[in-house]
Design an enzyme around this catalytic site. Sequence first.
Site, PDB file in Angstrom:
ATOM      1  CE  LYS A 253     -99.713 -49.149 -94.085  1.00  0.00           C
ATOM      2  NZ  LYS A 253     -99.913 -49.201 -92.658  1.00  0.00           N
ATOM      3  CB  CYS A 309    -102.682 -44.365 -92.387  1.00  0.00           C
ATOM      4  SG  CYS A 309    -100.971 -43.939 -92.009  1.00  0.00           S
ATOM      5  NE  ARG A 376    -100.170 -36.618 -90.614  1.00  0.00           N
ATOM      6  CZ  ARG A 376     -99.026 -37.291 -90.797  1.00  0.00           C
ATOM      7  NH1 ARG A 376     -98.385 -37.200 -91.943  1.00  0.00           N
ATOM      8  NH2 ARG A 376     -98.534 -38.045 -89.838  1.00  0.00           N
TER       9      ARG A 376
HETATM   10  N1  LIG Z   1     -98.065 -42.095 -89.311  1.00  0.00           N
HETATM   11  C1  LIG Z   1     -98.482 -43.337 -89.299  1.00  0.00           C
HETATM   12  O1  LIG Z   1     -99.216 -43.767 -88.402  1.00  0.00           O
HETATM   13  C2  LIG Z   1     -98.049 -44.315 -90.369  1.00  0.00           C
HETATM   14  C3  LIG Z   1     -98.210 -45.697 -90.153  1.00  0.00           C
HETATM   15  C4  LIG Z   1     -97.814 -46.587 -91.151  1.00  0.00           C
HETATM   16  C5  LIG Z   1     -97.287 -46.095 -92.354  1.00  0.00           C
HETATM   17  N2  LIG Z   1     -97.168 -44.747 -92.537  1.00  0.00           N
HETATM   18  C6  LIG Z   1     -96.588 -44.279 -93.796  1.00  0.00           C
HETATM   19  O2  LIG Z   1     -95.229 -43.903 -93.538  1.00  0.00           O
HETATM   20  C7  LIG Z   1     -94.858 -42.790 -94.350  1.00  0.00           C
HETATM   21  C8  LIG Z   1     -94.380 -41.656 -93.473  1.00  0.00           C
HETATM   22  O3  LIG Z   1     -95.460 -41.236 -92.673  1.00  0.00           O
HETATM   23  P1  LIG Z   1     -95.259 -40.268 -91.430  1.00  0.00           P
HETATM   24  O4  LIG Z   1     -96.555 -40.201 -90.715  1.00  0.00           O
HETATM   25  O5  LIG Z   1     -94.030 -40.657 -90.685  1.00  0.00           O
HETATM   26  O6  LIG Z   1     -94.996 -38.874 -92.203  1.00  0.00           O
HETATM   27  P2  LIG Z   1     -94.454 -37.507 -91.600  1.00  0.00           P
HETATM   28  O7  LIG Z   1     -95.061 -36.457 -92.432  1.00  0.00           O
HETATM   29  O8  LIG Z   1     -94.643 -37.493 -90.120  1.00  0.00           O
HETATM   30  O9  LIG Z   1     -92.883 -37.571 -91.871  1.00  0.00           O
HETATM   31  C9  LIG Z   1     -92.316 -37.522 -93.130  1.00  0.00           C
HETATM   32  C10 LIG Z   1     -90.964 -36.832 -93.023  1.00  0.00           C
HETATM   33  O10 LIG Z   1     -90.299 -36.943 -94.271  1.00  0.00           O
HETATM   34  C11 LIG Z   1     -89.565 -35.743 -94.465  1.00  0.00           C
HETATM   35  N3  LIG Z   1     -89.207 -35.620 -95.875  1.00  0.00           N
HETATM   36  C12 LIG Z   1     -89.983 -35.266 -96.929  1.00  0.00           C
HETATM   37  N4  LIG Z   1     -89.274 -35.297 -98.072  1.00  0.00           N
HETATM   38  C13 LIG Z   1     -88.028 -35.690 -97.735  1.00  0.00           C
HETATM   39  C14 LIG Z   1     -86.844 -35.928 -98.474  1.00  0.00           C
HETATM   40  N5  LIG Z   1     -86.800 -35.774 -99.799  1.00  0.00           N
HETATM   41  N6  LIG Z   1     -85.736 -36.310 -97.809  1.00  0.00           N
HETATM   42  C15 LIG Z   1     -85.776 -36.459 -96.467  1.00  0.00           C
HETATM   43  N7  LIG Z   1     -86.853 -36.262 -95.711  1.00  0.00           N
HETATM   44  C16 LIG Z   1     -87.978 -35.884 -96.342  1.00  0.00           C
HETATM   45  C17 LIG Z   1     -90.473 -34.663 -93.939  1.00  0.00           C
HETATM   46  O11 LIG Z   1     -89.747 -33.481 -93.651  1.00  0.00           O
HETATM   47  C18 LIG Z   1     -91.052 -35.334 -92.703  1.00  0.00           C
HETATM   48  O12 LIG Z   1     -90.296 -35.057 -91.543  1.00  0.00           O
HETATM   49  C19 LIG Z   1     -96.100 -42.463 -95.187  1.00  0.00           C
HETATM   50  O13 LIG Z   1     -96.003 -43.110 -96.411  1.00  0.00           O
HETATM   51  C20 LIG Z   1     -97.236 -43.029 -94.366  1.00  0.00           C
HETATM   52  O14 LIG Z   1     -98.341 -43.355 -95.159  1.00  0.00           O
HETATM   53  C21 LIG Z   1     -97.522 -43.844 -91.568  1.00  0.00           C
END
Ligand SMILES: NC(=O)c1ccc[n+]([C@@H]2O[C@H](COP(=O)([O-])OP(=O)(O)OC[C@H]3O[C@@H](n4cnc5c(N)ncnc54)[C@H](O)[C@@H]3O)[C@@H](O)[C@H]2O)c1
Length: 480
Positions: A253, A309, A376
């Site tokens: 990743k 990211c 972000r």
């Molecule tokens: N956004 C992207 O394009 C993308 C792509 C690939 C990978 N990722 C990875 O995926 C992961 C999530 O990214 P995202 O963009 O969806 O983040 P995001 O901030 O949109 O969502 C994260 C969610 O997790 C929730 N959360 C936090 N702590 C929690 C807990 N203890 N229990 C339950 N829920 C909880 C938050 O309230 C939030 O709604 C990250 O590690 C990111 O690097 C993101």
Amino acid sequence: MSKNNELYVQKNALCALKAGDDGVKVTVIGTGWVGLTTAAVFAFLGNDVIGYDVNEKLIEELRAGRVPFFEPHLEELTREGLANRRLSFTTDIGAALSTAEIIFLAVGTPPAPDGRGVEMSFVSRAATVIGENLRPGKLRVVVNKSTVPVGSNGWVDSFIRQGLAQQGDAGPVDFVVASNPEFLREGSAIADTLYPDRVVIGATDARAIEALTRLYHPILTQDFTPPSFLPRPAGRGKVPLVVVDPVTAELIKYAANAFLATKISFINEIANLCDFVGANVKDVARGIGLDHRIGEAFLNAGIGWGGSCFPKDVIALIREAEAYGYEAKLLKAAYEVNAAQRFVVIRKLQEVLKTVRGKTIGILGLAFKPNTDDLRGAPALDIIRKLGELGAIVRAYDPVAMHRCRAEVPDLPASYANDIYNLATGADALVLVTEWEEFTQANWADIARLMRTPVVIDGRNALNKKYLEGLGFVYRGVGV
Ligand SMILES: NC(=O)c1ccc[n+]([C@@H]2O[C@H](COP(=O)([O-])OP(=O)(O)OC[C@H]3O[C@@H](n4cnc5c(N)ncnc54)[C@H](O)[C@@H]3O)[C@@H](O)[C@H]2O)c1
């Protein structure tokens, strides 16, 4: 896992499955961009999915079928899942875990507050809570989808065990942790999930590999009926499954994002050279991209990468290397080139306007890329702040991200326009920061008439230079 083992597991896992198998009971912890997309897609594919989040307001919205961030078709798919009862949402962790066979962790892993690494507290908290609430019964596969530093698989396992220890003597709980990195892009999250280039599973436990392969079976074989709004791309064949150990999956990743980020920084460096020598970077990109060893994707020069990211993942990999006493020089350079690149548009404004002090500059786009309202790491924010420091009067317009910008960045030194024409009225220059179609397809003849001076700085090389110059614009792209 050796290559032979990998093939053996894949073959057997796939053989054990057939289309029409009963759905899997899935729980997704964290229903942001990745979690909600994962939940909605697996519900669409016939599984029973529960989305759990600590954000009560978010869960309330999702229960009502409203997705409070912009992602094409995600609201449609969420509503469909709610209507056919394949998808539900809760803030009750006990209820979320009671039936789960596969539990995805999709919580955020933002940059640490000191900017030096990854903030892992959301993951550790979620893993601990899972441990506190898992009850004895069938095997549960906990799958880490969050992007995490190498070695986090075992780290998550240890937090789940700590949580289990809090329960006292509740009986034996059977669970295994696997890694399943996510490669979706905001703006095309559902398409990327339904039609991915590959699926990566990081696990050594055959039961975890079997469970995940079963869940991904329709995607791997592409034997599902596509949603009406997202037909299967022509020629889309079976999806390769890469089964590796968790550490390798975690590194895949980071390496994927670091490579893509480096490719963009590379072409931006070439674009900057093009500006000096008078070459055209679009032609250079085509000329090198036609070499199949290089490829044409991710060779669009401009103001560089942003988002939630690339910046944090490149930094995380640099820090990872440092932890072993290794200096990741190439990644550091890619990061530095990118950090400077967004300010190229300011240099170009200064070249044309001489001073920006007191000049009205219109910023086209706030989101870090089109088809999302995610701010972000958005270059627009840095550009606006810098222009503010230089004494410019900054106005901005974005088709979907202004609402979020007002709420999340209230101190941004900019006012907002209603549309591109309103933004252009009386402006000394426009800067294209996000290449929304609404901007590339706008009526630029009208825009020229509305501006005080028709100057456009195209930070994405997305506009037609010759056409705009024909309309009387002073046009500056990046390396074109
Ligand atoms: N956004 C992207 O394009 C993308 C792509 C690939 C990978 N990722 C990875 O995926 C992961 C999530 O990214 P995202 O963009 O969806 O983040 P995001 O901030 O949109 O969502 C994260 C969610 O997790 C929730 N959360 C936090 N702590 C929690 C807990 N203890 N229990 C339950 N829920 C909880 C938050 O309230 C939030 O709604 C990250 O590690 C990111 O690097 C993101």
